[in-house]
Design an enzyme around this catalytic site. Structure first.
Site, mmCIF file in Angstrom:
data_model
loop_
_atom_site.group_PDB
_atom_site.id
_atom_site.type_symbol
_atom_site.label_atom_id
_atom_site.label_comp_id
_atom_site.label_asym_id
_atom_site.label_seq_id
_atom_site.Cartn_x
_atom_site.Cartn_y
_atom_site.Cartn_z
ATOM 1 N N SER A 139 -0.733 3.654 -13.302
ATOM 2 C CA SER A 139 -1.097 4.654 -14.323
ATOM 3 C C SER A 139 0.185 5.125 -14.992
ATOM 4 O O SER A 139 1.284 4.921 -14.450
ATOM 5 C CB SER A 139 -1.773 5.840 -13.616
ATOM 6 O OG SER A 139 -1.930 6.941 -14.494
ATOM 7 N N TYR A 152 -2.642 12.132 -6.512
ATOM 8 C CA TYR A 152 -2.894 10.957 -7.364
ATOM 9 C C TYR A 152 -1.573 10.375 -7.860
ATOM 10 O O TYR A 152 -1.340 9.165 -7.787
ATOM 11 C CB TYR A 152 -3.787 11.378 -8.534
ATOM 12 C CG TYR A 152 -4.162 10.249 -9.477
ATOM 13 C CD1 TYR A 152 -5.194 9.374 -9.170
ATOM 14 C CD2 TYR A 152 -3.494 10.077 -10.687
ATOM 15 C CE1 TYR A 152 -5.547 8.352 -10.036
ATOM 16 C CE2 TYR A 152 -3.842 9.065 -11.565
ATOM 17 C CZ TYR A 152 -4.878 8.199 -11.239
ATOM 18 O OH TYR A 152 -5.220 7.185 -12.105
HETATM 19 P P1 NAD Z 1 -13.844 4.438 -12.848
HETATM 20 O O1 NAD Z 1 -14.046 5.633 -12.015
HETATM 21 O O2 NAD Z 1 -14.741 4.198 -13.995
HETATM 22 O O3 NAD Z 1 -13.817 3.116 -11.954
HETATM 23 C C1 NAD Z 1 -13.229 3.079 -10.690
HETATM 24 C C2 NAD Z 1 -14.093 2.218 -9.804
HETATM 25 O O4 NAD Z 1 -13.493 2.175 -8.493
HETATM 26 C C3 NAD Z 1 -15.510 2.762 -9.638
HETATM 27 O O5 NAD Z 1 -16.468 1.764 -9.898
HETATM 28 C C4 NAD Z 1 -15.537 3.228 -8.198
HETATM 29 O O6 NAD Z 1 -16.808 3.162 -7.574
HETATM 30 C C5 NAD Z 1 -14.541 2.260 -7.557
HETATM 31 N N1 NAD Z 1 -14.085 2.752 -6.265
HETATM 32 C C6 NAD Z 1 -13.792 4.040 -5.908
HETATM 33 N N2 NAD Z 1 -13.492 4.107 -4.614
HETATM 34 C C7 NAD Z 1 -13.606 2.844 -4.109
HETATM 35 C C8 NAD Z 1 -13.424 2.277 -2.824
HETATM 36 N N3 NAD Z 1 -13.092 3.017 -1.761
HETATM 37 N N4 NAD Z 1 -13.611 0.947 -2.695
HETATM 38 C C9 NAD Z 1 -13.971 0.195 -3.749
HETATM 39 N N5 NAD Z 1 -14.168 0.668 -4.982
HETATM 40 C C10 NAD Z 1 -13.988 1.991 -5.161
HETATM 41 O O7 NAD Z 1 -12.321 4.556 -13.336
HETATM 42 P P2 NAD Z 1 -11.389 3.617 -14.245
HETATM 43 O O8 NAD Z 1 -10.806 4.503 -15.256
HETATM 44 O O9 NAD Z 1 -12.076 2.361 -14.644
HETATM 45 O O10 NAD Z 1 -10.238 3.317 -13.176
HETATM 46 C C11 NAD Z 1 -9.751 2.025 -12.888
HETATM 47 C C12 NAD Z 1 -8.298 2.154 -12.432
HETATM 48 O O11 NAD Z 1 -7.507 2.621 -13.522
HETATM 49 C C13 NAD Z 1 -8.074 3.165 -11.318
HETATM 50 O O12 NAD Z 1 -7.117 2.662 -10.401
HETATM 51 C C14 NAD Z 1 -7.508 4.376 -12.042
HETATM 52 O O13 NAD Z 1 -6.735 5.193 -11.191
HETATM 53 C C15 NAD Z 1 -6.698 3.701 -13.113
HETATM 54 N N6 NAD Z 1 -6.393 4.519 -14.292
HETATM 55 C C16 NAD Z 1 -7.365 5.076 -15.059
HETATM 56 C C17 NAD Z 1 -7.021 5.787 -16.209
HETATM 57 C C18 NAD Z 1 -8.058 6.386 -17.144
HETATM 58 O O14 NAD Z 1 -7.677 7.156 -18.028
HETATM 59 N N7 NAD Z 1 -9.333 6.058 -17.031
HETATM 60 C C19 NAD Z 1 -5.680 5.935 -16.539
HETATM 61 C C20 NAD Z 1 -4.707 5.361 -15.729
HETATM 62 C C21 NAD Z 1 -5.076 4.646 -14.618
#
Ligand code: NAD
Length: 244
Positions: A139, A152
């Site tokens: 991130s 986080y």
């Molecule tokens: P999201 O919440 O839509 O998707 C995350 C997915 O991970 C979900 O489907 C959830 O069920 C799954 N998950 C959670 N715990 C789990 C576990 N123990 N085992 C298996 N799966 C699990 O979020 P996203 O935005 O698509 O996030 C994807 C990645 O991107 C994450 O690592 C997040 O930290 C990172 N991220 C997101 C953003 C943002 O702005 N959305 C920014 C930077 C980084």
């Protein structure tokens, strides 16, 4: 677009958000995909939509036993493993003062331990194939500090450090390891922020908008492909210029 023809990929957190966009794009680019998540209904529905090139497996990334089964699903179902996308993550903002031990361990278990277990489980299968690519989703919170999200931020910095170390250790096996650092991306995750917080991030983003999961998926597909054959140990921001 980077071709993923003939590649077998394992994508965690693939039921929704960025992971789902990656699963869709990977299949469109010719890959076979094991998409895993703890959200079973959503994961099965997406795998059903993607057809024979995709399989869903319930998989908690914080469980070593689940990782063994996930790698087995790729090897036995599709003949091997070439690409791992450590995408699963959770986000629950809390300051240093407000972070309980329980919350710290909960976030650490998914975001940091999950990435460690994934790289450790996938590397032997990739070695057997003569190489591979691991893409760890960190991130912008792995590049800067963020007040109000201490646990986080800690895990996302850890992902960046583990990525660089694994890249140096696994280079001899022709396994590349890179980290991706998204800014604010339109997925269900950002609902954990207040509208004001998200608006402030957009205001501080030179491109003046949030990114889409599809934009991140294109970067991940590139890093997974042979087009990125000389890229390892890199940290790639995809943030509309937020960290510039
Ligand atoms: P999201 O919440 O839509 O998707 C995350 C997915 O991970 C979900 O489907 C959830 O069920 C799954 N998950 C959670 N715990 C789990 C576990 N123990 N085992 C298996 N799966 C699990 O979020 P996203 O935005 O698509 O996030 C994807 C990645 O991107 C994450 O690592 C997040 O930290 C990172 N991220 C997101 C953003 C943002 O702005 N959305 C920014 C930077 C980084």
């Amino acid at each position: 677009m980077a071709s993923l023809d003939g590649k077998v990929a394992l994508i965690t957190g693939g039921a929704r958000g960025m992971g789902a966009a990656e699963a869709r794009l990977f299949v469109a680019e010719g890959a076979k995909v094991v998409l895993t998540d703890i959200l079973e209904a959503e994961g099965r529905a997406l795998a059903g939509e993607l057809g024979a090139a995709a399989r869903f497996l319930r998989h908690d990334v914080g469980s070593a036993g689940d990782w063994a089964a996930a790698v087995r699903a790729a090897v036995e179902g599709f003949g091997g493993l070439d690409v791992l996308v450590n995408n699963a993550g959770i986000y629950q903002p809390a300051s240093l003062a407000d972070t309980s031990l329980e919350l710290f361990e909960k976030i650490w278990r998914v975001n940091q331990l999950g990435v460690f277990l994934g790289m450790q489980a996938a590397a032997p299968a990739m070695r057997t194939r003569g190489g591979g690519s691991i893409v760890n989703i960190s991130s912008i919170a792995g590049l800067r500090g963020f007040p109000g999200a201490l646990a986080y931020v800690g895990t996302k910095w850890a992902v960046r450090g583990m990525t660089k170390t694994a890249a140096t250790e696994l280079a001899a096996d022709r396994i590349r390891v890179n980290s991706v650092h998204p800014g604010l991306i339109e997925t269900p995750m950002i609902a954990a922020n207040t509208a004001e917080t998200n608006a402030a991030v957009v205001a501080g983003t030179p491109l003046k908008r949030a990114g889409t999961p599809e934009e991140v998926a294109r970067l991940v597909a590139f890093l997974a492909s042979e087009e990125a054959s000389y890229i390892t140990g890199a940290e790639v921001a995809i943030d509309g210029g937020w960290t510039a």
